[in-house]
Every structure is written in structure tokens, then in C-alpha cells.
Motif scaffolding. Structure first.
Motif, PDB file in Angstrom:
ATOM      1  N   LYS A  31      12.675   6.783 -14.768  1.00 21.81           N
ATOM      2  CA  LYS A  31      11.425   6.844 -14.018  1.00 21.81           C
ATOM      3  C   LYS A  31      10.791   5.468 -14.059  1.00 21.81           C
ATOM      4  CE  LYS A  31       7.678   8.403 -12.002  1.00 21.81           C
ATOM      5  NZ  LYS A  31       7.582   8.160 -10.591  1.00 21.81           N
ATOM      6  N   ALA A  35       8.392   4.275  -8.395  1.00 18.14           N
ATOM      7  CA  ALA A  35       9.332   5.218  -7.779  1.00 18.14           C
ATOM      8  C   ALA A  35       8.629   6.529  -7.434  1.00 18.14           C
ATOM      9  CB  ALA A  35      10.503   5.479  -8.712  1.00 18.14           C
ATOM     10  N   GLY A  37       9.823   9.476  -7.654  1.00 11.97           N
ATOM     11  CA  GLY A  37      10.291  10.587  -8.477  1.00 11.97           C
ATOM     12  C   GLY A  37      11.228  10.098  -9.556  1.00 11.97           C
ATOM     13  N   LEU A  38      12.063  11.002 -10.049  1.00 16.88           N
ATOM     14  CA  LEU A  38      12.998  10.706 -11.128  1.00 16.88           C
ATOM     15  C   LEU A  38      14.375  10.391 -10.555  1.00 16.88           C
ATOM     16  CD1 LEU A  38      11.951  13.729 -13.329  1.00 16.88           C
ATOM     17  CD2 LEU A  38      11.277  11.354 -13.664  1.00 16.88           C
ATOM     18  N   ASP A  39      14.966   9.281 -10.985  1.00 12.80           N
ATOM     19  CA  ASP A  39      16.308   8.882 -10.578  1.00 12.80           C
ATOM     20  C   ASP A  39      17.272   9.445 -11.618  1.00 12.80           C
ATOM     21  OD1 ASP A  39      18.351   7.661  -9.207  1.00 12.80           O
ATOM     22  OD2 ASP A  39      17.906   5.647  -9.939  1.00 12.80           O
ATOM     23  N   TYR A  58      18.779  11.116  -3.894  1.00 11.43           N
ATOM     24  CA  TYR A  58      17.363  11.385  -3.727  1.00 11.43           C
ATOM     25  C   TYR A  58      16.704  11.472  -5.098  1.00 11.43           C
ATOM     26  CZ  TYR A  58      19.266  16.008  -4.656  1.00 11.43           C
ATOM     27  OH  TYR A  58      19.941  17.048  -5.210  1.00 11.43           O
ATOM     28  N   TYR A  59      15.388  11.381  -5.116  1.00  7.87           N
ATOM     29  CA  TYR A  59      14.634  11.502  -6.358  1.00  7.87           C
ATOM     30  C   TYR A  59      14.324  12.967  -6.638  1.00  7.87           C
ATOM     31  CZ  TYR A  59      13.855   6.472  -6.185  1.00  7.87           C
ATOM     32  OH  TYR A  59      14.029   5.105  -6.163  1.00  7.87           O
ATOM     33  N   THR A  61      11.940  15.961  -8.725  1.00 11.56           N
ATOM     34  CA  THR A  61      10.650  16.250  -9.348  1.00 11.56           C
ATOM     35  C   THR A  61      10.917  16.726 -10.778  1.00 11.56           C
ATOM     36  OG1 THR A  61      10.676  18.567  -8.691  1.00 11.56           O
ATOM     37  CG2 THR A  61       9.686  16.991  -7.124  1.00 11.56           C
TER      38      THR A  61
END
Length: 75
Positions: A31, A35, A37-39, A58-59, A61
């Protein structure tokens, strides 16, 4: 999610958390402050030696990450 955590470290502008389960599956979660969201990268192995087996384009949640970790734990 903390109950699954194996390793955590700060990065410049963010953090990385690595999760591993007894079945050898895990996830690296990064994170960054800017960004959306979370990678996430899905891992196979253990905390000392692992391979990246998938990286979603995609990222995620927090809720999606929790769901993914539950699936990896029971895979």
C-alpha cells in the motif's frame, strides 16, 4: 487480517505485508500513500523462499483482500 500476517515492513511512502499459510499459499500486499488501493501478488512457498504465481491487474479493497486471504488459506 492481522491473524494471517507473517511479515511487515515500512517502505518509502507506504508499507508491505506478507501473509503465508500452512498450505504454502500466501500474498504480498503493498500500500503506497498515493495508490487507490492495495497492490497484491499471490505467492507460493514460504517466508524464506517463494514464487509469485499471480498478480491481479487491479487494486483491491480491504474487504477484497480479506476474502482473498480466506480463499488462499483454504486452497
Amino acid at each position: 487480517m492481522k491473524k494471517y500476517l507473517s511479515f511487515e515492513r515500512r517502505l518509502p511512502g507506504g508499507f508491505q505485508k506478507i501473509y503465508f499459510f500452512k498450505n504454502g499459499f500466501g500474498a504480498s500486499v503493498v500500500k503506497m500513500e498515493d495508490a487507490p488501493g492495495l497492490d497484491v501478488a499471490i505467492l507460493k512457498g514460504n517466508i524464506k523462499r517463494y514464487s509469485i504465481i499471480e498478480t491481479p491487474d487491479y487494486y483491491l479493497t480491504d474487504k477484497e483482500l480479506e476474502s482473498l486471504l480466506k480463499k488462499l488459506k483454504t486452497h
